[in-house]
Design an enzyme around this catalytic site. Structure first.
Site, mmCIF file in Angstrom:
data_model
loop_
_atom_site.group_PDB
_atom_site.id
_atom_site.type_symbol
_atom_site.label_atom_id
_atom_site.label_comp_id
_atom_site.label_asym_id
_atom_site.label_seq_id
_atom_site.Cartn_x
_atom_site.Cartn_y
_atom_site.Cartn_z
ATOM 1 N N ASP A 94 0.834 -1.204 0.000
ATOM 2 C CA ASP A 94 0.000 0.000 0.000
ATOM 3 C C ASP A 94 0.871 1.257 0.000
ATOM 4 O OD1 ASP A 94 -2.099 1.713 0.320
ATOM 5 O OD2 ASP A 94 -2.931 0.741 2.100
ATOM 6 N N ASP B 27 -10.578 3.892 -1.699
ATOM 7 C CA ASP B 27 -11.246 2.848 -0.894
ATOM 8 C C ASP B 27 -12.753 2.777 -1.152
ATOM 9 O OD1 ASP B 27 -8.723 2.810 0.139
ATOM 10 O OD2 ASP B 27 -9.368 2.697 2.222
HETATM 11 C C1 GAL Z 1 -5.741 2.068 2.708
HETATM 12 C C2 GAL Z 1 -6.148 0.906 1.836
HETATM 13 C C3 GAL Z 1 -7.125 0.058 2.630
HETATM 14 C C4 GAL Z 1 -6.439 -0.452 3.876
HETATM 15 C C5 GAL Z 1 -5.868 0.716 4.676
HETATM 16 C C6 GAL Z 1 -4.996 0.236 5.834
HETATM 17 O O1 GAL Z 1 -4.848 2.862 2.003
HETATM 18 O O2 GAL Z 1 -6.743 1.388 0.657
HETATM 19 O O3 GAL Z 1 -7.602 -1.014 1.832
HETATM 20 O O4 GAL Z 1 -5.436 -1.352 3.510
HETATM 21 O O5 GAL Z 1 -5.082 1.564 3.874
HETATM 22 O O6 GAL Z 1 -4.427 1.287 6.561
#
Ligand code: GAL
Length: 529
Positions: A258, A334
């Site tokens: 990520d 998201d």
């Molecule tokens: C976001 C991601 C989510 C989750 C989250 C965790 O950036 O899109 O799916 O993984 O971080 O902090």
């Protein structure tokens, strides 16, 4: 192959008055649609499995039907064996090539036989990964205990018998000094040798991966190329190879990577990495760089690790995701449990409609081993640490699952698996719907026609039939007509209602169905000989 047909010949009628239906398909509603699985064995899930030579093979034959069940296989390549009781195939194969296998499952009620292919080469995950991820259910509250219970629930609910297999830990298995005061998360990020240290809620990562495997499931993990993850836990910056080795040594089969705080690094000229830029080409180089690094680190491991890129679709990731060893890539921000933007007020989150119906640009990049990811499924009990039922209506949920399957999207449940209600379980255990997602061609749905809020998508399938989704994004019931001309087919077709698993009729030029507001009719059109 991916042809866009103009709407010129397409007939779409929006319903405003009395019900007008020329089909026998009722509008979908809160009802349970998936028929109960037979007591006799039925082998479900993927029809093809990819592995690199020398990597450990771990594949559970998914089958419904009463237990005890005995599994067997003919044509297994040298180096593999099948456990007759569990249906788990293990071993490793040194020779590259395609190995046709015949799988058999037998119980007191009968026998099922299914052709299966093992392809030993460079590409893994030859059908979209299916499983569960901890984030939408638990967010920062995840723990090893909850993950083990999710694995138990995946087996006890019977999901494993339909091909659901990954149990993935998202953010918050690492330590965190800023976002939480939980004493269990206050430990050092790394040891003296630079190895990442899991937080106190995850006392034994190898033991956890072993536990998940002992259930016939696969284990997944999460990290970031930045110093910190999105939740401000420890990321992999400058420890990429070392972390990949830790993940592999612990026995993990999957990594979600990520972007998060990497923006800081790629904006700092003293870091020695390609910098983010207003220039598109330079910007793209900066965005590819950290994924290429981790992609190579994962590939250097002696096990196959699915690589899930999470950087929200920047720099047209679908064009380069496969080149950095990515298995799939998020194409937007998201996803939350809302149908369309209007429900979200000022939130920047994404909805089922605005992600799912806008994937045309990335559709051509879907192929076996490489998928566009519109994000996790937002059904069941979600809530990101504060459990509540999904806000999607039943019709919206049918549309959500149908669309993701037509798109060849990875199917990652985001809900609390211990709180699966009958409706949700029914929604995710329809073998014919799952077959559309798992089709070995891995074509992502082709937009065929749209008119106002009505949309038609088609997906060519390996057996020569096509899946067709008639979607109504509007707020009134609508009648949607699928014309063979627009779909690029001709002649007599058996029209099958996929959710109900029922042949409806043989049609020659078109088929018309009434579709509920925010709903879908999912069809399979099978050429009649
Ligand atoms: C976001 C991601 C989510 C989750 C989250 C965790 O950036 O899109 O799916 O993984 O971080 O902090």
């Amino acid at each position: 192959m991916k042809k866009k047909v103009t709407v010129a010949f397409f007939t779409l009628l929006t319903m405003t008055g009395n019900v007008f239906s020329q089909s026998s398909v009722d509008s979908l509603s809160a009802q349970i649609l998936t028929p109960t699985a037979p007591l006799s064995p039925r082998i479900n899930g993927a029809k093809v499995f990819g592995v690199r030579s020398g990597s450990p093979v771990f594949y559970t034959v998914a089958a419904t039907g009463v237990r005890p069940m005995t599994f067997s296989a003919s044509g297994l390549p040298d180096g593999l064996s099948l456990d007759a009781k569990t249906g788990i195939i293990t071993g490793s194969i040194s020779k590259k090539g395609t190995f046709p296998v015949v799988l058999k499952a037998k119980n007191a009620k009968g026998i099922a036989i299914r052709n299966f292919k093992i392809i030993v080469g460079e590409t893994i995950a030859l059908t979209p990964p299916m499983g569960w991820n901890s984030w939408n259910a638990y967010a920062g509250q995840v723990s090893a205990d909850k993950v083990k219970r999710a694995a138990d629930a995946m087996v006890n609910s019977g999901l494993i018998n339909y091909g659901w297999s990954y149990v993935n830990i998202d953010d918050y298995w690492e330590n965190n000094h800023t976002k939480t005061k939980d004493p269990k998360l206050q430990g050092d990020f790394r040891d003296a040798e630079g190895n990442i240290i899991p937080n106190g809620r995850f006392p034994d990562m190898k033991g956890l991966a072993d536990y998940i495997h002992s259930k016939g499931l696969k284990a997944g993990l999460y990290s970031s190329p930045g110093v910190l993850t999105c939740g401000e836990c420890a990321g992999s910056w400058q420890h990429e190879m070392q972390d990949a080795a830790s993940f592999a040594n612990w026995g993990f089969d999957f990594l979600k990577y990520d972007w998060c705080s990497y923006t800081k690094i790629a904006s700092d000229s003293t870091q020695g990495v390609p910098m983010l830029s207003k220039d598109k080409t330079l910007d793209s180089i900066a965005r590819v760089y950290p994924y290429d690094l981790m992609g190579k680190a994962l590939r250097a491991q002696k096990r196959d690790i699915v690589f899930s890129l999470c950087q929200y679709g920047k720099a047209d990731v679908w064009k380069w995701g496969a080149k950095v060893n990515g298995t799939y890539w998020r194409i937007s921000g998201d996803l939350v449990d809302a149908w369309d933007k209007a429900e979200l007020g000022t939130s920047t989150h994404k909805t089922v409609s605005d992600v799912g119906f806008n994937m045309e640009k990335c559709s051509p990049y879907s192929n076996p081993g490489h998928y566009n990811d519109p994000d996790m499924l937002v059904i069941g009990t979600v809530g990101w640490g504060k459990p509540r039922p999904t806000r999607l209506t039943p019709d919206e949920q049918y549309a959500h699952i149908s669309l993701w399957c037509l798109l060849s999207a990875p199917l990652m449940l985001g809900c609390d698996l211990e709180k699966l209600d009958t409706f949700t379980l029914n929604l995710i255990t329809n073998d014919e719907v799952i077959d559309i997602d798992q089709d070995p061609l891995a074509v992502s749905a082709i937009w065929v026609a749209s008119h106002d809020s009505l949309e038609v998508f088609k997906k060519p399938l390996e057996d020569g039939s096509i899946a067709v989704g008639l979607f109504n994004r509007g707020i009134n019931k609508a009648v949607i007509t699928a014309n063979w001309n627009d779909l690029g087919i001709a002649g007599k077709q058996t029209v099958r209602d996929v959710w109900r698993q029922k042949d409806l009729m043989v049609a020659t030029n078109s088929y018309q169905a009434e579709v509920a507001p925010h709903g879908v009719v999912l069809l399979r059109l099978i050429p009649k000989k």
